[in-house]
Design a protein around this motif. Structure first.
Motif, short mmCIF file in Angstrom:
data_model
loop_
_atom_site.label_atom_id
_atom_site.label_comp_id
_atom_site.label_asym_id
_atom_site.label_seq_id
_atom_site.Cartn_x
_atom_site.Cartn_y
_atom_site.Cartn_z
N GLY A 59 51.53 18.71 -4.60
CA GLY A 59 52.85 18.13 -4.85
C GLY A 59 53.52 17.68 -3.56
O GLY A 59 54.09 16.58 -3.50
N THR A 62 51.63 14.55 -2.12
CA THR A 62 51.75 13.32 -2.91
C THR A 62 53.19 12.99 -3.30
O THR A 62 53.44 11.99 -3.97
CB THR A 62 50.92 13.42 -4.20
OG1 THR A 62 51.40 14.53 -4.98
CG2 THR A 62 49.44 13.59 -3.90
N THR A 64 54.99 14.53 -5.45
CA THR A 64 55.10 14.68 -6.90
C THR A 64 55.46 16.14 -7.19
O THR A 64 55.42 16.98 -6.29
CB THR A 64 53.78 14.31 -7.62
OG1 THR A 64 52.73 15.14 -7.09
CG2 THR A 64 53.43 12.85 -7.41
N SER A 68 54.11 19.11 -12.67
CA SER A 68 53.33 18.09 -13.38
C SER A 68 51.83 18.35 -13.24
O SER A 68 51.07 18.17 -14.18
CB SER A 68 53.67 16.68 -12.88
OG SER A 68 53.30 16.52 -11.52
#
Length: 109
Positions: A59, A62, A64, A68
């Motif tokens: 995470g 990236t 993100t 997720s």
């Protein structure tokens, strides 16, 4: 929850959608993530599950959410268990009328 097709392993997605397009090798990605090459390789090749720690590392790398990535792993894990179709006896369900009768009895006692 019945999922008909097998969800994608998060390692496969990470490899195909992040590492390959960016031209990052497994060795470089492992170094950047702060994990061993072996641990990352096992994850990328679907030989190990995504851990919360690896989800946080991916995470951050990236930009993100770790949730997720973990959600992808959870969907895959649930799908695998559902394929085994475990035998379970459902619990009895009380109707609201039965609950009211029990409440009245406890008040009287």
């Amino acid at each position: 929850m019945l999922i008909k097709r097998k969800p994608v392993h998060p390692g496969n997605l990470f490899k195909e959608e992040v590492l390959i397009p960016l031209g990052i090798t497994v060795t470089q990605a492992a170094s950047d993530l702060g994990v061993s090459r072996k641990a990352l390789s096992e994850f990328l090749n679907s030989h190990s599950s995504l851990s919360p720690e690896m989800a946080i590392r991916i995470g951050k790398a990236t930009k993100t959410s770790p949730e997720s990535w973990l959600n992808m792993q959870t969907k895959l894990d649930l799908w695998k268990v559902e394929q085994k179709n475990p035998e379970v006896v459902p619990f009895p369900v009380k109707t609201s009328n039965e609950s009211n009768k029990e409440k009245r009895k406890s008040v009287i006692i």
